[in-house]
Design a protein around this motif. Structure first.
Motif, PDB file in Angstrom:
ATOM      1  N   VAL A  23       0.839  -1.207   0.000  1.00 43.95           N
ATOM      2  CA  VAL A  23       0.000   0.000   0.000  1.00 43.95           C
ATOM      3  C   VAL A  23       0.872   1.253   0.000  1.00 43.95           C
ATOM      4  O   VAL A  23       0.379   2.358  -0.245  1.00 43.95           O
ATOM      5  N   GLY A  48       3.477  12.041  -2.929  1.00 45.59           N
ATOM      6  CA  GLY A  48       2.931  11.072  -1.966  1.00 45.59           C
ATOM      7  C   GLY A  48       3.310  11.342  -0.521  1.00 45.59           C
ATOM      8  O   GLY A  48       3.097  10.506   0.348  1.00 45.59           O
ATOM      9  N   LYS A  49       3.850  12.534  -0.241  1.00 46.07           N
ATOM     10  CA  LYS A  49       4.290  12.875   1.118  1.00 46.07           C
ATOM     11  C   LYS A  49       3.121  12.857   2.103  1.00 46.07           C
ATOM     12  O   LYS A  49       3.186  12.246   3.164  1.00 46.07           O
ATOM     13  N   ARG A  51       0.084  11.617   1.831  1.00 50.37           N
ATOM     14  CA  ARG A  51      -0.577  10.322   1.978  1.00 50.37           C
ATOM     15  C   ARG A  51       0.273   9.392   2.841  1.00 50.37           C
ATOM     16  O   ARG A  51      -0.226   8.700   3.717  1.00 50.37           O
ATOM     17  N   ASN A 171       6.932  21.618  -0.020  1.00 46.10           N
ATOM     18  CA  ASN A 171       7.675  21.771  -1.281  1.00 46.10           C
ATOM     19  C   ASN A 171       8.753  22.834  -1.022  1.00 46.10           C
ATOM     20  O   ASN A 171       8.449  23.863  -0.419  1.00 46.10           O
ATOM     21  N   ASN A 201       5.899   8.288  -6.907  1.00 48.07           N
ATOM     22  CA  ASN A 201       4.494   7.997  -6.575  1.00 48.07           C
ATOM     23  C   ASN A 201       3.823   7.244  -7.722  1.00 48.07           C
ATOM     24  O   ASN A 201       3.469   7.824  -8.736  1.00 48.07           O
ATOM     25  N   PHE A 203       0.950   6.073  -7.806  1.00 42.53           N
ATOM     26  CA  PHE A 203      -0.510   6.180  -7.814  1.00 42.53           C
ATOM     27  C   PHE A 203      -1.020   7.387  -8.602  1.00 42.53           C
ATOM     28  O   PHE A 203      -2.209   7.660  -8.604  1.00 42.53           O
ATOM     29  N   LEU A 204      -0.137   8.123  -9.244  1.00 44.51           N
ATOM     30  CA  LEU A 204      -0.590   9.328  -9.970  1.00 44.51           C
ATOM     31  C   LEU A 204      -1.196   8.942 -11.319  1.00 44.51           C
ATOM     32  O   LEU A 204      -0.732   7.998 -11.969  1.00 44.51           O
TER      33      LEU A 204
HETATM   34  N1  LIG Z   1       0.229   5.017  -1.041  1.00 43.17           N
HETATM   35  C1  LIG Z   1      -0.725   5.580  -1.773  1.00 43.17           C
HETATM   36  N2  LIG Z   1      -1.848   4.910  -2.081  1.00 43.17           N
HETATM   37  C2  LIG Z   1      -2.816   5.471  -2.843  1.00 43.17           C
HETATM   38  N3  LIG Z   1      -2.765   6.714  -3.351  1.00 43.17           N
HETATM   39  C3  LIG Z   1      -1.671   7.428  -3.068  1.00 43.17           C
HETATM   40  C4  LIG Z   1      -0.601   6.913  -2.283  1.00 43.17           C
HETATM   41  N4  LIG Z   1       0.351   7.855  -2.181  1.00 43.17           N
HETATM   42  C5  LIG Z   1      -0.114   8.921  -2.861  1.00 43.17           C
HETATM   43  N5  LIG Z   1      -1.313   8.678  -3.407  1.00 43.17           N
HETATM   44  C6  LIG Z   1      -2.139   9.609  -4.210  1.00 43.17           C
HETATM   45  O1  LIG Z   1      -1.283  10.412  -4.992  1.00 43.17           O
HETATM   46  C7  LIG Z   1      -1.702  11.789  -4.978  1.00 43.17           C
HETATM   47  C8  LIG Z   1      -0.592  12.693  -4.511  1.00 43.17           C
HETATM   48  O2  LIG Z   1      -0.165  12.298  -3.227  1.00 43.17           O
HETATM   49  P1  LIG Z   1       0.043  13.343  -2.043  1.00 43.17           P
HETATM   50  O3  LIG Z   1      -1.064  14.326  -2.000  1.00 43.17           O
HETATM   51  O4  LIG Z   1       0.306  12.559  -0.809  1.00 43.17           O
HETATM   52  O5  LIG Z   1       1.355  14.058  -2.548  1.00 43.17           O
HETATM   53  P2  LIG Z   1       2.193  15.236  -1.854  1.00 43.17           P
HETATM   54  O6  LIG Z   1       3.616  14.857  -1.959  1.00 43.17           O
HETATM   55  O7  LIG Z   1       1.667  15.500  -0.486  1.00 43.17           O
HETATM   56  O8  LIG Z   1       1.916  16.432  -2.817  1.00 43.17           O
HETATM   57  P3  LIG Z   1       2.028  18.036  -2.554  1.00 43.17           P
HETATM   58  O9  LIG Z   1       3.490  18.356  -2.536  1.00 43.17           O
HETATM   59  O10 LIG Z   1       1.359  18.573  -3.761  1.00 43.17           O
HETATM   60  O11 LIG Z   1       1.338  18.288  -1.249  1.00 43.17           O
HETATM   61  C9  LIG Z   1      -2.933  11.833  -4.081  1.00 43.17           C
HETATM   62  O12 LIG Z   1      -4.082  11.815  -4.877  1.00 43.17           O
HETATM   63  C10 LIG Z   1      -2.816  10.595  -3.249  1.00 43.17           C
HETATM   64  O13 LIG Z   1      -4.055  10.154  -2.791  1.00 43.17           O
END
Ligand SMILES: Nc1ncnc2c1ncn2[C@@H]1O[C@H](COP(=O)(O)OP(=O)(O)OP(=O)(O)O)[C@@H](O)[C@H]1O
Ligand SMILES: [Mg+2]
Length: 426
Positions: A23, A48-49, A51, A171, A201, A203-204
């Motif tokens: 996951v 994905g940070k 999440r 960021n 990531n 999942f994008l």
């Molecule tokens: N392990 C995971 N399982 C399912 N979906 C994920 C996972 N990790 C990330 N995602 C999906 O990928 C997308 C981007 O992830 P996330 O928002 O965590 O990134 P971020 O690094 O926090 O981005 P930002 O710098 O823009 O805040 C989201 O839609 C998130 O739900």
């Protein structure tokens, strides 16, 4: 396959949680059991940070009974749709939602083993700093938090038996930010750093990836930060004369009856935001208090007018970008009766900037986009000589342009009143 069993707390059926490693995005696996006091998750957008932290911290709370997690973002208003929603998704994914007590009004979350999550905005410092007994603290979008507030948080999470931990996600928008000094240049002890980009990531969706990759040609400065997760090298800042501080508009008006409203607007649509910026100005003492902002993409003129009316500024003089006379006339028709074009002309940007530079600017912490622009609005570098020019880059200037317009009536009036009286033959 790992199994987490919760213990203690209320006599609810134990949660049998099966969480498979798959996951997670692989880049984050080494950080599942980090033990350091400070844990930095930085890099590009969509990496994905957020999440990962929502998943990891949920597991920590399940594993360790009676653990209190404080989640902080600059504005409380932004929490519900971002980091709080992220946790709810994770609870569903782990199938534990039915075991939790979730308060939709306070956003507090209680686990059956006595662990809790509390969400607070950096904009209510008193409430935030009154919380005691915090074990874990996640500062989401830490770039928006002032160094002052961060220092206070550090002090609060001292002592106690169990090891206390901070998690910061952001960021790396500007290398001039306190985060760079604090964790990279002269790092505190006991820090773990995790750097990721969208490539980490899996999942994008393709559309998101395309929008990130397109930046390479459209906006290389943003590409470096948001795609590659590199520290923004924005060069020399145009404005150093500002600070983030809380204040109450009504009290400022009471204390100082020389205060006047200044409201400015800049037009955008799809790629640029439409903006509105509101401040109180004491022209004689060169004080400027920025207290409200609008920053939104994709607004048609009728929608833009509606936003401004809802914000309560329909009756104010609004000085707007003069390049869009048609929009100004339309907005007037939609109810912004006192909207007027800014006088443009040769050198108006530089003159306007020089005028804004004369003020002591206080920005309310709620104005997060304004803070971001002030942090990043910089002078261009001459490619040949490597020296900074006196021309600002055409970037991070949507609210700043609006601010410049809003002050124009004061600047022009002021110039008249400070002209030597002999010019008038007196
Ligand atoms: N392990 C995971 N399982 C399912 N979906 C994920 C996972 N990790 C990330 N995602 C999906 O990928 C997308 C981007 O992830 P996330 O928002 O965590 O990134 P971020 O690094 O926090 O981005 P930002 O710098 O823009 O805040 C989201 O839609 C998130 O739900
Ligand atoms: Mg995030």
């Amino acid at each position: 396959m790992r199994k987490f069993n919760t213990e203690g707390g209320r006599p609810l059926p134990a949660i049998n949680l099966n969480v498979d490693k798959t996951v997670f995005n692989r880049a984050y696996l080494p950080y599942l059991n980090t033990r350091t006091r400070y844990n930095i998750f930085y890099g590009g957008a969509g990496s994905g940070k957020s999440r990962f932290l929502a998943m990891k911290l949920t597991l920590d709370l399940l594993k360790r009974p009676k653990t209190k997690l404080l989640v902080v973002r600059q504005t409380f208003a932004s929490i519900r749709d971002s980091v709080y929603a992220e946790f709810l998704d994770v609870f569903d994914m782990f199938q534990i939602t039915d075991h939790l007590i979730i308060s939709k009004s306070t956003l507090n979350i209680e686990f059956p083993n006595g662990s809790t999550i509390i969400f607070k905005g950096g904009d209510d410092e008193t409430k935030l700093l009154s919380i005691s007994g915090v074990d874990l603290c996640w500062v989401e979008e830490a770039f928006q938090i002032s160094y002052d507030l961060w220092s206070q948080l550090k002090l609060r999470l001292r002592g106690g038996g169990q090891k206390k931990q901070f998690f910061l996600s952001f960021n790396p928008i500007s290398a001039l930010h306190w985060l760079k000094k604090e964790f990279f240049d002269n790092p505190l002890d006991d820090v773990t750093i995790c750097h990721t980009t969208y490539k980490d990531n899996r999942f994008l969706d393709d559309e998101y990836i395309r929008s990130i990759e397109e930046m390479e040609t459209r906006d290389p400065v943003k590409y470096a930060v948001y795609a590659l997760g590199k520290w923004g090298v924005m060069g020399r800042k145009v404005f150093e004369n500002w600070a983030v501080e809380s204040f109450k508009v009504s009290e400022l008006m009471k204390e100082n009856n020389a205060m006047e409203m200044a409201v400015g607007m800049d037009f955008g649509y799809v790629s640029d935001p439409s903006t509105l910026i509101c401040s109180l100005v004491d022209v004689a003492n060169r004080k400027l208090y920025i207290f409200d902002e609008l920053y939104e993409h994709g607004l048609l003129n009728n929608e833009l007018a509606r936003r401004v009316i809802d914000m309560g500024y329909a009756k104010e003089r609004i000085v707007a970008d003069s390049a869009e006379r048609k929009s100004i006339d339309e907005l007037r028709g939609y109810g912004l009766r006192k909207i007027q074009p800014a006088a443009k002309g040769a050198g108006s940007i530089l003159t306007g900037i020089q005028y804004v530079q004369q003020f002591d600017i206080i920005v309310h912490p709620d104005c997060e986009h304004t803070i971001n622009e002030l942090e990043n609005y910089s002078y261009k570098k001459d490619k040949q000589t490597g020296k900074y020019t006196n021309q600002p880059s055409d970037n991070f200037n949507h609210l700043i342009d609006a601010l410049r317009y809003s002050l124009e009536p004061f600047r022009t009036n002021n110039r008249l009143t400070t002209l030597p009286s002999n010019l008038f033959g007196i």
